[in-house]
Write a protein that holds these residues in place. Structure first.
Motif, PDB file in Angstrom:
ATOM      1  N   MET A  14       2.675  -2.728 -52.235  1.00  0.00           N
ATOM      2  CA  MET A  14       4.113  -2.624 -51.963  1.00  0.00           C
ATOM      3  C   MET A  14       4.626  -1.218 -52.262  1.00  0.00           C
ATOM      4  N   LEU A  15       4.158  -0.622 -53.351  1.00  0.00           N
ATOM      5  CA  LEU A  15       4.547   0.757 -53.661  1.00  0.00           C
ATOM      6  C   LEU A  15       4.051   1.717 -52.577  1.00  0.00           C
ATOM      7  N   SER A  16       2.853   1.467 -52.060  1.00  0.00           N
ATOM      8  CA  SER A  16       2.312   2.300 -50.971  1.00  0.00           C
ATOM      9  C   SER A  16       3.180   2.210 -49.723  1.00  0.00           C
ATOM     10  N   LEU A  17       3.614   0.997 -49.394  1.00  0.00           N
ATOM     11  CA  LEU A  17       4.470   0.823 -48.224  1.00  0.00           C
ATOM     12  C   LEU A  17       5.826   1.484 -48.428  1.00  0.00           C
ATOM     13  N   LEU A  18       6.374   1.388 -49.625  1.00  0.00           N
ATOM     14  CA  LEU A  18       7.650   2.026 -49.924  1.00  0.00           C
ATOM     15  C   LEU A  18       7.524   3.543 -49.845  1.00  0.00           C
ATOM     16  N   LYS A  19       6.465   4.081 -50.409  1.00  0.00           N
ATOM     17  CA  LYS A  19       6.202   5.520 -50.349  1.00  0.00           C
ATOM     18  C   LYS A  19       6.118   5.983 -48.899  1.00  0.00           C
ATOM     19  N   ARG A  20       5.428   5.217 -48.091  1.00  0.00           N
ATOM     20  CA  ARG A  20       5.285   5.557 -46.673  1.00  0.00           C
ATOM     21  C   ARG A  20       6.638   5.497 -45.959  1.00  0.00           C
ATOM     22  N   ARG A  21       7.431   4.460 -46.262  1.00  0.00           N
ATOM     23  CA  ARG A  21       8.752   4.326 -45.637  1.00  0.00           C
ATOM     24  C   ARG A  21       9.633   5.535 -45.957  1.00  0.00           C
ATOM     25  N   LEU A  22       9.538   6.023 -47.199  1.00  0.00           N
ATOM     26  CA  LEU A  22      10.343   7.173 -47.612  1.00  0.00           C
ATOM     27  C   LEU A  22       9.748   8.498 -47.144  1.00  0.00           C
ATOM     28  N   GLY A  23       8.505   8.472 -46.674  1.00  0.00           N
ATOM     29  CA  GLY A  23       7.866   9.690 -46.169  1.00  0.00           C
ATOM     30  C   GLY A  23       7.500  10.675 -47.265  1.00  0.00           C
ATOM     31  N   LEU A  24       7.112  10.158 -48.431  1.00  0.00           N
ATOM     32  CA  LEU A  24       6.820  11.011 -49.579  1.00  0.00           C
ATOM     33  C   LEU A  24       5.336  11.036 -49.896  1.00  0.00           C
ATOM     34  N   THR A  25       4.909  12.080 -50.599  1.00  0.00           N
ATOM     35  CA  THR A  25       3.551  12.112 -51.134  1.00  0.00           C
ATOM     36  C   THR A  25       3.541  11.280 -52.410  1.00  0.00           C
ATOM     37  N   TRP A  26       2.341  10.983 -52.920  1.00  0.00           N
ATOM     38  CA  TRP A  26       2.259  10.225 -54.169  1.00  0.00           C
ATOM     39  C   TRP A  26       2.907  10.992 -55.312  1.00  0.00           C
ATOM     40  N   ASP A  27       2.720  12.310 -55.341  1.00  0.00           N
ATOM     41  CA  ASP A  27       3.324  13.104 -56.416  1.00  0.00           C
ATOM     42  C   ASP A  27       4.847  13.030 -56.365  1.00  0.00           C
ATOM     43  N   GLU A  28       5.419  13.124 -55.170  1.00  0.00           N
ATOM     44  CA  GLU A  28       6.874  13.032 -55.019  1.00  0.00           C
ATOM     45  C   GLU A  28       7.363  11.628 -55.377  1.00  0.00           C
ATOM     46  N   HIS A  45       9.318  -9.663 -60.441  1.00  0.00           N
ATOM     47  CA  HIS A  45       9.791 -10.505 -59.343  1.00  0.00           C
ATOM     48  C   HIS A  45       8.658 -10.963 -58.426  1.00  0.00           C
ATOM     49  N   TYR A  46       7.428 -10.776 -58.882  1.00  0.00           N
ATOM     50  CA  TYR A  46       6.264 -11.139 -58.072  1.00  0.00           C
ATOM     51  C   TYR A  46       6.302 -12.588 -57.608  1.00  0.00           C
ATOM     52  N   GLU A  47       6.603 -13.506 -58.511  1.00  0.00           N
ATOM     53  CA  GLU A  47       6.555 -14.934 -58.182  1.00  0.00           C
ATOM     54  C   GLU A  47       7.438 -15.283 -56.989  1.00  0.00           C
ATOM     55  N   LEU A  48       8.538 -14.592 -56.817  1.00  0.00           N
ATOM     56  CA  LEU A  48       9.411 -14.824 -55.671  1.00  0.00           C
ATOM     57  C   LEU A  48       9.019 -13.940 -54.487  1.00  0.00           C
ATOM     58  N   LEU A  49       8.893 -12.639 -54.733  1.00  0.00           N
ATOM     59  CA  LEU A  49       8.734 -11.689 -53.629  1.00  0.00           C
ATOM     60  C   LEU A  49       7.417 -11.803 -52.872  1.00  0.00           C
ATOM     61  N   HIS A  50       6.343 -12.222 -53.518  1.00  0.00           N
ATOM     62  CA  HIS A  50       5.067 -12.216 -52.801  1.00  0.00           C
ATOM     63  C   HIS A  50       5.020 -13.239 -51.667  1.00  0.00           C
ATOM     64  N   ASN A  54       6.197  -8.022 -45.908  1.00  0.00           N
ATOM     65  CA  ASN A  54       6.188  -6.699 -46.517  1.00  0.00           C
ATOM     66  C   ASN A  54       7.489  -5.929 -46.295  1.00  0.00           C
ATOM     67  N   ASP A  55       8.040  -6.000 -45.083  1.00  0.00           N
ATOM     68  CA  ASP A  55       9.290  -5.284 -44.803  1.00  0.00           C
ATOM     69  C   ASP A  55      10.423  -5.792 -45.681  1.00  0.00           C
ATOM     70  N   VAL A  57      10.161  -7.059 -48.693  1.00  0.00           N
ATOM     71  CA  VAL A  57       9.944  -6.587 -50.064  1.00  0.00           C
ATOM     72  C   VAL A  57      10.330  -5.120 -50.192  1.00  0.00           C
ATOM     73  N   VAL A  58       9.965  -4.303 -49.213  1.00  0.00           N
ATOM     74  CA  VAL A  58      10.339  -2.885 -49.237  1.00  0.00           C
ATOM     75  C   VAL A  58      11.858  -2.756 -49.174  1.00  0.00           C
ATOM     76  N   ASP A  59      12.504  -3.494 -48.270  1.00  0.00           N
ATOM     77  CA  ASP A  59      13.970  -3.450 -48.172  1.00  0.00           C
ATOM     78  C   ASP A  59      14.626  -3.905 -49.477  1.00  0.00           C
ATOM     79  N   ASP A  60      14.086  -4.936 -50.094  1.00  0.00           N
ATOM     80  CA  ASP A  60      14.642  -5.438 -51.346  1.00  0.00           C
ATOM     81  C   ASP A  60      14.470  -4.406 -52.465  1.00  0.00           C
ATOM     82  N   THR A  61      13.359  -3.707 -52.466  1.00  0.00           N
ATOM     83  CA  THR A  61      13.134  -2.666 -53.465  1.00  0.00           C
ATOM     84  C   THR A  61      14.094  -1.501 -53.246  1.00  0.00           C
TER      85      THR A  61
END
Length: 79
Positions: A14-28, A45-50, A54-55, A57-61
């Protein structure tokens, strides 16, 4: 695979997808992840969000970041 491993893999994905959505490198992205406690948010929030796609979860984050005072547009890489 243990439940903890499953949760960790899901959180990282999920963090990877969010990073990609924001267009950032891992360092950023890592500073944003820490500033807003995104790993903790996802794990707490895993028990609910999983159950959601994926979209959702990214939007909710992103909504969570806004609720914490973050400006999602400023976080995105322009260009």
């Amino acid at each position: 695979m243990s439940a903890a491993q499953t949760m960790a893999i899901w959180m990282f994905y999920m963090l990877s997808l969010l990073k990609r959505r924001l267009g950032l490198t891992w360092d950023e992205f890592d500073g944003i992840r820490r500033e807003y406690g995104l790993s903790t948010f996802l794990l707490e929030h895993y028990e609910l969000l999983h159950y959601y796609d994926n979209d959702y979860v990214v939007d909710d984050t992103l909504r969570y970041i806004r609720e914490q005072g973050g400006d999602v547009l400023e976080l995105q890489r322009v260009g």
